[in-house]
Design a protein around this motif. Structure first.
Motif, PDB file in Angstrom:
ATOM      1  N   ARG A  79       0.877  -1.176   0.000  1.00 25.53           N
ATOM      2  CA  ARG A  79       0.000   0.000   0.000  1.00 25.53           C
ATOM      3  C   ARG A  79       0.906   1.215   0.000  1.00 25.53           C
ATOM      4  NH1 ARG A  79      -2.148   3.337   3.876  1.00 25.53           N
ATOM      5  NH2 ARG A  79      -4.069   4.365   3.288  1.00 25.53           N
ATOM      6  N   ILE A  80       1.051   1.817  -1.159  1.00 28.09           N
ATOM      7  CA  ILE A  80       1.910   2.981  -1.332  1.00 28.09           C
ATOM      8  C   ILE A  80       0.995   4.137  -1.710  1.00 28.09           C
ATOM      9  CG2 ILE A  80       3.822   3.961  -2.644  1.00 28.09           C
ATOM     10  CD1 ILE A  80       4.779   1.029  -3.069  1.00 28.09           C
ATOM     11  N   LYS A  81       0.826   5.052  -0.772  1.00 24.91           N
ATOM     12  CA  LYS A  81      -0.146   6.118  -0.957  1.00 24.91           C
ATOM     13  C   LYS A  81       0.529   7.479  -0.815  1.00 24.91           C
ATOM     14  CE  LYS A  81      -4.547   7.681   0.934  1.00 24.91           C
ATOM     15  NZ  LYS A  81      -5.530   7.485   2.004  1.00 24.91           N
ATOM     16  N   GLU A  82       0.397   8.307  -1.846  1.00 22.12           N
ATOM     17  CA  GLU A  82       0.949   9.656  -1.778  1.00 22.12           C
ATOM     18  C   GLU A  82      -0.021  10.560  -1.030  1.00 22.12           C
ATOM     19  OE1 GLU A  82       1.983  11.212  -5.601  1.00 22.12           O
ATOM     20  OE2 GLU A  82       3.760   9.939  -5.754  1.00 22.12           O
ATOM     21  N   GLN A  83       0.540  11.405  -0.157  1.00 13.09           N
ATOM     22  CA  GLN A  83      -0.268  12.346   0.608  1.00 13.09           C
ATOM     23  C   GLN A  83       0.459  13.677   0.699  1.00 13.09           C
ATOM     24  OE1 GLN A  83      -0.975   9.978   4.261  1.00 13.09           O
ATOM     25  NE2 GLN A  83      -3.129  10.235   3.729  1.00 13.09           N
ATOM     26  N   ARG A  84      -0.292  14.705   1.038  1.00  9.93           N
ATOM     27  CA  ARG A  84       0.290  16.022   1.245  1.00  9.93           C
ATOM     28  C   ARG A  84       0.497  16.208   2.748  1.00  9.93           C
ATOM     29  NH1 ARG A  84       1.041  19.781  -2.313  1.00  9.93           N
ATOM     30  NH2 ARG A  84      -0.414  18.873  -3.789  1.00  9.93           N
ATOM     31  N   ALA A  85       1.706  16.628   3.119  1.00  4.63           N
ATOM     32  CA  ALA A  85       2.045  16.802   4.533  1.00  4.63           C
ATOM     33  C   ALA A  85       1.298  17.992   5.121  1.00  4.63           C
ATOM     34  CB  ALA A  85       3.549  16.995   4.685  1.00  4.63           C
ATOM     35  N   ARG A  86       0.761  17.798   6.311  1.00  5.41           N
ATOM     36  CA  ARG A  86       0.089  18.885   7.029  1.00  5.41           C
ATOM     37  C   ARG A  86       1.015  19.538   8.035  1.00  5.41           C
ATOM     38  NH1 ARG A  86      -5.338  15.515   8.137  1.00  5.41           N
ATOM     39  NH2 ARG A  86      -6.155  15.597   6.027  1.00  5.41           N
ATOM     40  N   SER A  87       2.029  18.801   8.439  1.00  3.01           N
ATOM     41  CA  SER A  87       3.007  19.321   9.396  1.00  3.01           C
ATOM     42  C   SER A  87       4.386  18.804   8.996  1.00  3.01           C
ATOM     43  CB  SER A  87       2.647  18.873  10.814  1.00  3.01           C
ATOM     44  OG  SER A  87       2.666  17.466  10.881  1.00  3.01           O
ATOM     45  N   TYR A  88       5.393  19.147   9.753  1.00  2.00           N
ATOM     46  CA  TYR A  88       6.742  18.669   9.475  1.00  2.00           C
ATOM     47  C   TYR A  88       6.820  17.177   9.777  1.00  2.00           C
ATOM     48  CZ  TYR A  88       8.304  23.504   9.168  1.00  2.00           C
ATOM     49  OH  TYR A  88       8.472  24.808   8.794  1.00  2.00           O
ATOM     50  N   ILE A  89       7.395  16.423   8.839  1.00  2.00           N
ATOM     51  CA  ILE A  89       7.554  14.972   8.992  1.00  2.00           C
ATOM     52  C   ILE A  89       9.005  14.644   8.667  1.00  2.00           C
ATOM     53  CG2 ILE A  89       6.868  12.700   8.111  1.00  2.00           C
ATOM     54  CD1 ILE A  89       4.193  13.996   7.250  1.00  2.00           C
ATOM     55  N   THR A  90       9.583  13.720   9.406  1.00  2.00           N
ATOM     56  CA  THR A  90      10.931  13.253   9.103  1.00  2.00           C
ATOM     57  C   THR A  90      10.834  12.018   8.220  1.00  2.00           C
ATOM     58  OG1 THR A  90      11.708  14.055  11.241  1.00  2.00           O
ATOM     59  CG2 THR A  90      13.107  12.477  10.107  1.00  2.00           C
ATOM     60  N   CYS A  91      11.543  12.050   7.113  1.00  2.00           N
ATOM     61  CA  CYS A  91      11.574  10.906   6.195  1.00  2.00           C
ATOM     62  C   CYS A  91      12.249   9.736   6.908  1.00  2.00           C
ATOM     63  CB  CYS A  91      12.331  11.273   4.926  1.00  2.00           C
ATOM     64  SG  CYS A  91      12.565   9.889   3.783  1.00  2.00           S
ATOM     65  N   ASP A  92      11.591   8.587   6.906  1.00  2.00           N
ATOM     66  CA  ASP A  92      12.133   7.408   7.592  1.00  2.00           C
ATOM     67  C   ASP A  92      13.356   6.831   6.889  1.00  2.00           C
ATOM     68  OD1 ASP A  92      10.229   7.521   9.618  1.00  2.00           O
ATOM     69  OD2 ASP A  92       8.829   6.218   8.544  1.00  2.00           O
ATOM     70  N   PHE A  93      13.511   7.063   5.591  1.00  2.00           N
ATOM     71  CA  PHE A  93      14.652   6.522   4.858  1.00  2.00           C
ATOM     72  C   PHE A  93      15.876   7.430   4.895  1.00  2.00           C
ATOM     73  CE2 PHE A  93      12.677   3.335   1.601  1.00  2.00           C
ATOM     74  CZ  PHE A  93      12.261   2.543   2.649  1.00  2.00           C
ATOM     75  N   SER A  94      15.669   8.740   4.771  1.00  2.00           N
ATOM     76  CA  SER A  94      16.822   9.639   4.649  1.00  2.00           C
ATOM     77  C   SER A  94      17.039  10.548   5.850  1.00  2.00           C
ATOM     78  CB  SER A  94      16.652  10.519   3.410  1.00  2.00           C
ATOM     79  OG  SER A  94      15.596  11.458   3.612  1.00  2.00           O
ATOM     80  N   ALA A  95      16.083  10.613   6.759  1.00  2.00           N
ATOM     81  CA  ALA A  95      16.101  11.530   7.906  1.00  2.00           C
ATOM     82  C   ALA A  95      15.947  12.977   7.456  1.00  2.00           C
ATOM     83  CB  ALA A  95      17.357  11.364   8.757  1.00  2.00           C
ATOM     84  N   GLY A 160      21.013   5.251  -0.750  1.00  2.00           N
ATOM     85  CA  GLY A 160      20.655   6.514  -0.121  1.00  2.00           C
ATOM     86  C   GLY A 160      19.799   6.330   1.115  1.00  2.00           C
ATOM     87  N   ILE A 161      19.459   5.088   1.420  1.00  2.00           N
ATOM     88  CA  ILE A 161      18.659   4.814   2.620  1.00  2.00           C
ATOM     89  C   ILE A 161      19.599   4.742   3.814  1.00  2.00           C
ATOM     90  CG2 ILE A 161      17.144   3.150   3.759  1.00  2.00           C
ATOM     91  CD1 ILE A 161      16.211   2.282   0.957  1.00  2.00           C
ATOM     92  N   HIS A 162      19.271   5.490   4.858  1.00  2.00           N
ATOM     93  CA  HIS A 162      20.037   5.424   6.107  1.00  2.00           C
ATOM     94  C   HIS A 162      19.389   4.361   6.990  1.00  2.00           C
ATOM     95  CE1 HIS A 162      20.991   9.592   4.735  1.00  2.00           C
ATOM     96  NE2 HIS A 162      22.210   9.119   4.995  1.00  2.00           N
ATOM     97  N   TYR A 163      19.925   3.152   6.924  1.00  2.00           N
ATOM     98  CA  TYR A 163      19.309   2.032   7.634  1.00  2.00           C
ATOM     99  C   TYR A 163      19.365   2.206   9.148  1.00  2.00           C
ATOM    100  CZ  TYR A 163      18.944  -0.256   3.152  1.00  2.00           C
ATOM    101  OH  TYR A 163      18.597  -0.556   1.854  1.00  2.00           O
ATOM    102  N   SER A 164      20.384   2.880   9.643  1.00  2.00           N
ATOM    103  CA  SER A 164      20.452   3.086  11.093  1.00  2.00           C
ATOM    104  C   SER A 164      19.305   3.998  11.540  1.00  2.00           C
ATOM    105  CB  SER A 164      21.804   3.675  11.497  1.00  2.00           C
ATOM    106  OG  SER A 164      22.012   4.920  10.868  1.00  2.00           O
ATOM    107  N   HIS A 165      18.988   5.024  10.758  1.00  2.00           N
ATOM    108  CA  HIS A 165      17.855   5.900  11.099  1.00  2.00           C
ATOM    109  C   HIS A 165      16.536   5.136  11.004  1.00  2.00           C
ATOM    110  CE1 HIS A 165      15.295   9.403  11.376  1.00  2.00           C
ATOM    111  NE2 HIS A 165      14.719   9.048  10.229  1.00  2.00           N
ATOM    112  N   LEU A 166      16.363   4.374   9.917  1.00  2.00           N
ATOM    113  CA  LEU A 166      15.140   3.587   9.745  1.00  2.00           C
ATOM    114  C   LEU A 166      14.985   2.580  10.868  1.00  2.00           C
ATOM    115  CD1 LEU A 166      12.662   2.845   8.044  1.00  2.00           C
ATOM    116  CD2 LEU A 166      14.134   1.334   6.703  1.00  2.00           C
ATOM    117  N   SER A 167      16.102   1.980  11.281  1.00  2.00           N
ATOM    118  CA  SER A 167      16.075   1.022  12.378  1.00  2.00           C
ATOM    119  C   SER A 167      15.592   1.684  13.671  1.00  2.00           C
ATOM    120  CB  SER A 167      17.467   0.416  12.576  1.00  2.00           C
ATOM    121  OG  SER A 167      17.467  -0.492  13.636  1.00  2.00           O
ATOM    122  N   GLN A 168      16.062   2.895  13.930  1.00  2.00           N
ATOM    123  CA  GLN A 168      15.619   3.618  15.119  1.00  2.00           C
ATOM    124  C   GLN A 168      14.138   3.953  15.035  1.00  2.00           C
ATOM    125  OE1 GLN A 168      18.211   7.011  15.310  1.00  2.00           O
ATOM    126  NE2 GLN A 168      19.669   5.968  16.645  1.00  2.00           N
TER     127      GLN A 168
END
Length: 185
Positions: A79-95, A160-168
């Motif tokens: 389920r890959i769904k594009e949405q518009r951010a309403r607030s600040y969000i941190t990307c889980d892959f790149s931080a 380009g994925i920061h696995y340590s960030h995603l892991s956290q």
């Protein structure tokens, strides 16, 4: 002379043996133990029993779980769904920061275990920038591969994925949440 399992339906019909024809259809029916097998058997009906068995084994490899549900067949619905951010969000892959008003991707696949009948989703939705949508797993094999990469400290595959960030973000590994079964009315 060919063995029975190697004969196609046309060859069985041409031989004129009603017993072999009945036996062929009995084999096909016995192979339809779940919806996954039934779809394969129905799409290859007419082929030899040996060919159908080979196709089932070949298709199973793409749907067989090795880590989350060892040996079980899993239907994977990304389920890959594009949405518009309403607030600040941190990307889980790149931080990286996803700013309000920009588009990002919500990822929460559904996994249906054909063997047990249970259904699961990710415990936590993964949120990434749109550029990472092609890096999101689209099969059980890819999801289990991502889980392995999370468990390896300092893994780098030049994606380009920061696995340590995603892991956290995910708590060290990918956790699944079992969904309750719906009551039949």
């Amino acid at each position: 002379m060919k063995e029975f399992e190697e004969k196609t339906l046309d060859e069985i019909i041409a031989s004129g043996s009603k017993e072999d024809l009945e036996r062929y259809y009995e084999y096909l029916e016995s192979m339809k133990t779940n919806s996954f097998y039934r779809d394969i058997v129905e799409s290859y009906e007419g082929s030899s029993i040996a060919d159908i068995t080979y196709k089932i084994m070949e298709e199973e490899q793409a749907y067989r779980s090795e880590i989350f549900f060892p040996g079980d067949i899993i239907m994977f619905y990304p389920r890959i769904k594009e949405q518009r951010a309403r607030s600040y969000i941190t990307c889980d892959f790149s931080a990286g920061i996803i700013y309000p008003g920009s588009i990002y991707v919500n990822y929460r696949p559904m996994l249906h275990n054909i063997t047990t009948g249970d259904t699961y989703v990710l415990q936590r939705t993964i949120k990434v920038e749109t550029g990472y949508s092609y890096d999101l797993p689209r099969s059980i094999v890819e999801l289990e591969s991502l889980d392995n990469k999370l468990k390896i400290d300092d893994y780098d595959d030049n994606s380009g994925i920061h696995y340590s960030h995603l892991s956290q973000c995910l708590g060290g590994e990918i956790y699944l949440k079992k969904l309750k079964r719906r009551k039949k009315q």
